[in-house]
Write a protein that holds these residues in place. Structure first.
Motif, PDB file in Angstrom:
ATOM      1  N   PRO A 112      -3.301  14.253  -0.433  1.00 63.59           N
ATOM      2  CA  PRO A 112      -2.982  14.249   1.004  1.00 63.59           C
ATOM      3  C   PRO A 112      -2.868  12.827   1.545  1.00 63.59           C
ATOM      4  O   PRO A 112      -3.655  11.956   1.184  1.00 63.59           O
ATOM      5  CB  PRO A 112      -4.174  14.986   1.629  1.00 63.59           C
ATOM      6  N   ASP A 113      -1.882  12.603   2.364  1.00 63.81           N
ATOM      7  CA  ASP A 113      -1.594  11.339   3.048  1.00 63.81           C
ATOM      8  C   ASP A 113      -0.986  10.265   2.155  1.00 63.81           C
ATOM      9  O   ASP A 113      -0.640   9.188   2.641  1.00 63.81           O
ATOM     10  CB  ASP A 113      -2.820  10.777   3.784  1.00 63.81           C
ATOM     11  N   PHE A 114      -0.818  10.516   0.847  1.00 63.47           N
ATOM     12  CA  PHE A 114      -0.204   9.508  -0.016  1.00 63.47           C
ATOM     13  C   PHE A 114       1.197   9.135   0.481  1.00 63.47           C
ATOM     14  O   PHE A 114       1.518   7.942   0.605  1.00 63.47           O
ATOM     15  CB  PHE A 114      -0.121   9.973  -1.476  1.00 63.47           C
ATOM     16  N   THR A 115       2.018  10.118   0.758  1.00 64.34           N
ATOM     17  CA  THR A 115       3.395   9.856   1.188  1.00 64.34           C
ATOM     18  C   THR A 115       3.412   9.072   2.490  1.00 64.34           C
ATOM     19  O   THR A 115       4.202   8.139   2.647  1.00 64.34           O
ATOM     20  CB  THR A 115       4.168  11.181   1.337  1.00 64.34           C
ATOM     21  N   ARG A 116       2.524   9.394   3.394  1.00 69.50           N
ATOM     22  CA  ARG A 116       2.438   8.684   4.673  1.00 69.50           C
ATOM     23  C   ARG A 116       2.015   7.235   4.477  1.00 69.50           C
ATOM     24  O   ARG A 116       2.573   6.315   5.090  1.00 69.50           O
ATOM     25  CB  ARG A 116       1.466   9.401   5.603  1.00 69.50           C
ATOM     26  N   VAL A 117       1.018   7.011   3.632  1.00 71.50           N
ATOM     27  CA  VAL A 117       0.551   5.647   3.364  1.00 71.50           C
ATOM     28  C   VAL A 117       1.657   4.836   2.700  1.00 71.50           C
ATOM     29  O   VAL A 117       1.908   3.683   3.074  1.00 71.50           O
ATOM     30  CB  VAL A 117      -0.736   5.658   2.509  1.00 71.50           C
ATOM     31  N   LEU A 118       2.349   5.422   1.738  1.00 71.19           N
ATOM     32  CA  LEU A 118       3.442   4.728   1.063  1.00 71.19           C
ATOM     33  C   LEU A 118       4.537   4.350   2.055  1.00 71.19           C
ATOM     34  O   LEU A 118       4.983   3.192   2.094  1.00 71.19           O
ATOM     35  CB  LEU A 118       4.009   5.595  -0.059  1.00 71.19           C
ATOM     36  N   ALA A 119       4.964   5.303   2.872  1.00 62.97           N
ATOM     37  CA  ALA A 119       6.024   5.021   3.854  1.00 62.97           C
ATOM     38  C   ALA A 119       5.583   3.960   4.851  1.00 62.97           C
ATOM     39  O   ALA A 119       6.358   3.057   5.196  1.00 62.97           O
ATOM     40  CB  ALA A 119       6.419   6.306   4.583  1.00 62.97           C
ATOM     41  N   THR A 120       4.339   4.037   5.301  1.00 65.96           N
ATOM     42  CA  THR A 120       3.833   3.073   6.287  1.00 65.96           C
ATOM     43  C   THR A 120       3.766   1.674   5.696  1.00 65.96           C
ATOM     44  O   THR A 120       4.183   0.703   6.329  1.00 65.96           O
ATOM     45  CB  THR A 120       2.449   3.517   6.798  1.00 65.96           C
ATOM     46  N   THR A 121       3.250   1.551   4.473  1.00 71.94           N
ATOM     47  CA  THR A 121       3.140   0.210   3.877  1.00 71.94           C
ATOM     48  C   THR A 121       4.521  -0.381   3.613  1.00 71.94           C
ATOM     49  O   THR A 121       4.739  -1.573   3.853  1.00 71.94           O
ATOM     50  CB  THR A 121       2.304   0.223   2.582  1.00 71.94           C
ATOM     51  N   LEU A 122       5.458   0.432   3.126  1.00 74.74           N
ATOM     52  CA  LEU A 122       6.810  -0.092   2.888  1.00 74.74           C
ATOM     53  C   LEU A 122       7.476  -0.522   4.191  1.00 74.74           C
ATOM     54  O   LEU A 122       8.104  -1.588   4.244  1.00 74.74           O
ATOM     55  CB  LEU A 122       7.659   0.938   2.149  1.00 74.74           C
ATOM     56  N   ASP A 123       7.348   0.282   5.240  1.00 75.51           N
ATOM     57  CA  ASP A 123       7.940  -0.113   6.523  1.00 75.51           C
ATOM     58  C   ASP A 123       7.266  -1.362   7.076  1.00 75.51           C
ATOM     59  O   ASP A 123       7.926  -2.245   7.623  1.00 75.51           O
ATOM     60  CB  ASP A 123       7.874   1.035   7.534  1.00 75.51           C
ATOM     61  N   PHE A 124       5.950  -1.463   6.916  1.00 81.94           N
ATOM     62  CA  PHE A 124       5.243  -2.662   7.378  1.00 81.94           C
ATOM     63  C   PHE A 124       5.753  -3.903   6.648  1.00 81.94           C
ATOM     64  O   PHE A 124       6.026  -4.934   7.265  1.00 81.94           O
ATOM     65  CB  PHE A 124       3.730  -2.496   7.172  1.00 81.94           C
TER      66      PHE A 124
END
Length: 179
Positions: A148-160
């Motif tokens: 859970p939340d892996f995809t969100r963390v990945l997307a957030t870090t890449l966008d950051f």
């Protein structure tokens, strides 16, 4: 590298899981060790002309998060444009010197580094900053694919990273953060 970033991931000799002489106190030395590794990577001949040495970010989890925070002290190199502190907090002297954007990622149920420690570090930052609180998450299961939340963390870090390193305002607009 699949996202277009070169990643240096040093295994610190005294704080890694299988260290012969584990020493939590050695974390205070790791920001200098990390910057040494960055300089060595930038000097690798195969990277000549392929890396933008003026746009560097740091990221780390747990002790690596503290290490990342420790890189942002007075006099830190201006090329260091962003940092991601995952399940970590600040170190003495952190968050001074040239402005750089910082992202904190933390589980609300982290038993190892309480979220309050991360929020206290976040509150000391006077630069562009963001905090992603992951409801009910522990110290780092969200860093494992399929969790859970892996995809969100990945997307957030890449966008950051795209925002801080490439000045990508569309990536900044996609950041969905909770406080």
């Amino acid at each position: 590298m699949a996202a277009g970033f070169v990643v240096a991931a040093p295994a610190y000799p005294r704080t890694r899981k299988d260290a012969r002489r584990f020493s939590r106190a050695d974390v205070r030395n790791q920001p200098a060790d990390a910057w040494y590794v960055v300089r060595k990577v930038l000097a690798v001949p195969i990277f000549a002309g392929h890396l933008d040495a003026g746009r560097i970010a740091a990221a780390g989890h747990s002790a690596g998060g503290y290490t990342t925070a420790g890189l942002f002290t007075a006099g830190h190199d201006r090329r260091l444009r962003g940092g991601i502190v995952i399940a970590g907090a600040g170190m003495a002297g952190a968050f001074s010197g040239p402005r750089a954007a910082l992202l904190f990622i933390h589980g609300t149920a982290d038993p190892t580094v309480p979220i309050e420690a991360a929020r206290a570090a976040y509150d000391r930052v006077n630069w562009p900053k963001a905090f992603l609180a992951l409801k009910g998450q522990d110290h780092g299961a969200y860093l494992t694919p399929g969790q859970p939340d892996f995809t969100r963390v990945l997307a957030t870090t890449l966008d950051f990273l795209r925002w801080t390193l490439y000045d990508d305002l569309a990536a900044r607009g996609r950041l969905t953060l909770t406080t």
